[in-house]
Write a protein that holds these residues in place. Sequence first.
Motif, PDB file in Angstrom:
ATOM      1  N   LYS A 237      11.232  -4.224   3.332  1.00  0.00           N
ATOM      2  CA  LYS A 237      11.171  -2.790   3.589  1.00  0.00           C
ATOM      3  C   LYS A 237       9.889  -2.441   4.338  1.00  0.00           C
ATOM      4  CE  LYS A 237      13.794  -1.474  -0.553  1.00  0.00           C
ATOM      5  NZ  LYS A 237      14.109  -2.845  -0.983  1.00  0.00           N
ATOM      6  N   PRO A 239       6.817   0.265   5.411  1.00  0.00           N
ATOM      7  CA  PRO A 239       6.042   1.226   4.608  1.00  0.00           C
ATOM      8  C   PRO A 239       6.659   2.621   4.630  1.00  0.00           C
ATOM      9  CG  PRO A 239       4.616  -0.044   6.056  1.00  0.00           C
ATOM     10  CD  PRO A 239       6.016  -0.357   6.473  1.00  0.00           C
ATOM     11  N   GLU A 240       6.376   3.396   3.601  1.00  0.00           N
ATOM     12  CA  GLU A 240       6.896   4.765   3.515  1.00  0.00           C
ATOM     13  C   GLU A 240       6.297   5.656   4.599  1.00  0.00           C
ATOM     14  OE1 GLU A 240       6.507   6.498  -0.350  1.00  0.00           O
ATOM     15  OE2 GLU A 240       7.023   4.632  -1.373  1.00  0.00           O
ATOM     16  N   VAL A 241       5.003   5.497   4.834  1.00  0.00           N
ATOM     17  CA  VAL A 241       4.311   6.359   5.802  1.00  0.00           C
ATOM     18  C   VAL A 241       3.823   5.498   6.960  1.00  0.00           C
ATOM     19  CG1 VAL A 241       2.349   7.892   6.194  1.00  0.00           C
ATOM     20  CG2 VAL A 241       3.605   7.993   4.030  1.00  0.00           C
ATOM     21  N   ASP A 327       1.447   0.391   7.466  1.00  0.00           N
ATOM     22  CA  ASP A 327       1.136   1.758   7.045  1.00  0.00           C
ATOM     23  C   ASP A 327       0.288   2.439   8.114  1.00  0.00           C
ATOM     24  OD1 ASP A 327      -1.963   1.637   5.828  1.00  0.00           O
ATOM     25  OD2 ASP A 327      -0.880  -0.260   5.764  1.00  0.00           O
ATOM     26  N   ASP A 456      -1.615  12.316  -3.331  1.00  0.00           N
ATOM     27  CA  ASP A 456      -1.223  11.838  -2.002  1.00  0.00           C
ATOM     28  C   ASP A 456      -1.699  10.394  -1.802  1.00  0.00           C
ATOM     29  OD1 ASP A 456      -0.365  11.718   0.631  1.00  0.00           O
ATOM     30  OD2 ASP A 456      -2.136  12.760   1.432  1.00  0.00           O
ATOM     31  N   GLN A 458      -0.500   8.001  -0.269  1.00  0.00           N
ATOM     32  CA  GLN A 458      -0.243   7.437   1.053  1.00  0.00           C
ATOM     33  C   GLN A 458      -1.166   7.999   2.137  1.00  0.00           C
ATOM     34  OE1 GLN A 458       1.994   4.994   1.191  1.00  0.00           O
ATOM     35  NE2 GLN A 458       2.501   5.287  -0.964  1.00  0.00           N
ATOM     36  N   THR A 460      -1.451  11.009   3.539  1.00  0.00           N
ATOM     37  CA  THR A 460      -0.708  11.676   4.603  1.00  0.00           C
ATOM     38  C   THR A 460      -1.488  12.809   5.258  1.00  0.00           C
ATOM     39  OG1 THR A 460       0.351  13.219   3.060  1.00  0.00           O
ATOM     40  CG2 THR A 460       1.506  11.146   3.509  1.00  0.00           C
TER      41      THR A 460
END
Length: 490
Positions: A237, A239-241, A327, A456, A458, A460
């Motif tokens: 997978k 990274p989310e951000v 990321d 937060d 990550q 962002t």
Amino acid sequence: MRNKITKMLFLSLFATLMVSCDKKTEQKAVENQPKNILFIAVDDLKPLLGAYGHKDVKTPNIDKLAANGFVMQNNHCQQAVCGPSRASILTGKRPDYTQIWDLKTLIRDKNPDVVTMPQYFKQNGYETAAVGKIFDFRSVDKGNDSISWTYPYFNFKHKSKIGREYIKNKERVSYEVVNVPDSLTADGEVVRRTKKQLQHFAKGDKPFFMATGFYKPHLPFVAPQKYWDMYPLEDIKLPEVMEAPEGAPSYATQPSWELRGGYADIPKDYDTPISIEKQKKLIQGYYACVSFVDQQIGNVLEELDRLGFRENTVIVLWGDHGWHLGDHNMYCKHTNYEQSTKSPLIFSAGKDRIGETLSPTEFVDVYPTLLDLAGVKSPGNLDGVSLVPIMEKKVKSVKDVAVSQFPRDSDKMGYTFRNETYRYTIWIQDEMPFESNRNIDKAIIVDEELYDYAKDPQETKNLINEADYAAIKKDLKAKAEAYFKSQETN
């Protein structure tokens, strides 16, 4: 008959007491022996480990060490690149003291009389030896800082054919699956030479400082097939951000310089995105290399046990900095963000020192901590503090913040201050050489950043101008000012 039974019971009791006394005497003798040190360095290892709450990567040997040791869950390097980070951990001094901010300056050119950690142990009766990557080879002489070691250092990876990577392609590529046994890799050779040195120590009667440095998971991601097979590509997978933090200065991130500049299969043009498929292969390769090096660490620890050293040896395992794995649209290190500065640090130092902490810790703390654990008096001029009080649960923390830094554009230095919840970064414009003993009020501050890892994680959004965080910014800026002031005496 009764007298005979009484006599037998007395003899049995006497024998039991003698055995008990012998065991106590034996235990006391072991406790009074100087502690050996096994110093395990892992290149580019981020805390993507079970011991740090991550389940994607299989690291049973490191996790077992951590379960029986003490894990610094909020540990940070001094500067997220090999040379400066290793210079700081091995001298116990921060980058603005060592003046190692790059990969070309020699430690002793700037501080010829500095006493490194292994050198100090050597001065205190220890035999010292190094295998693999301990100092960055670009920061020291050809002997890996010759004065630090009892036994001559031989950097086999760069000087001999033994242990070199088996790359099928003629061009240098970012990853490779190889069909060779572990023993024919560079890190397999690190294991072999470490075992040989430990066996040599076993024949003597002096305490030892054994430094073992593994090359993976540093690029290129080369590992035997079986480790790649642990991570099917379809399960990888991203990274989310994958965007830069909102409101952050553009120069605070980096365009994956190291990856883009050195490998034929990666676009060199920063504006050309790395394909999703390629990014998944990179992540797969990093995971494979982490599991591979975990097995090599297990092999070394198994030999330590076999030789009977484990009970009287303090083990410290660390990765020299974190690593961006996609990321913020970044790979490699070279930033002041969490994925770059946060670094694994695990101690194994006896049954009374098992647990973990979220208190901020730093690599400059390793030198005084190992001296404390070994019962060796500190030289007193180190920038860090012993973490033993935390490990023995006498205090919850020994400092308010961990401090990292990274230069940009040759005229800016970003200093970042991480406590249990927040990160405050201040970017100061200056000319090299940079100095920590500066007055914030008089400094040219070009940017600031603030991140809240509770809300937060990550990163962002840069929260520096948010009204709700004004008090937090004020508090952390005061801690930054106190830090700079404290450097005046260092």
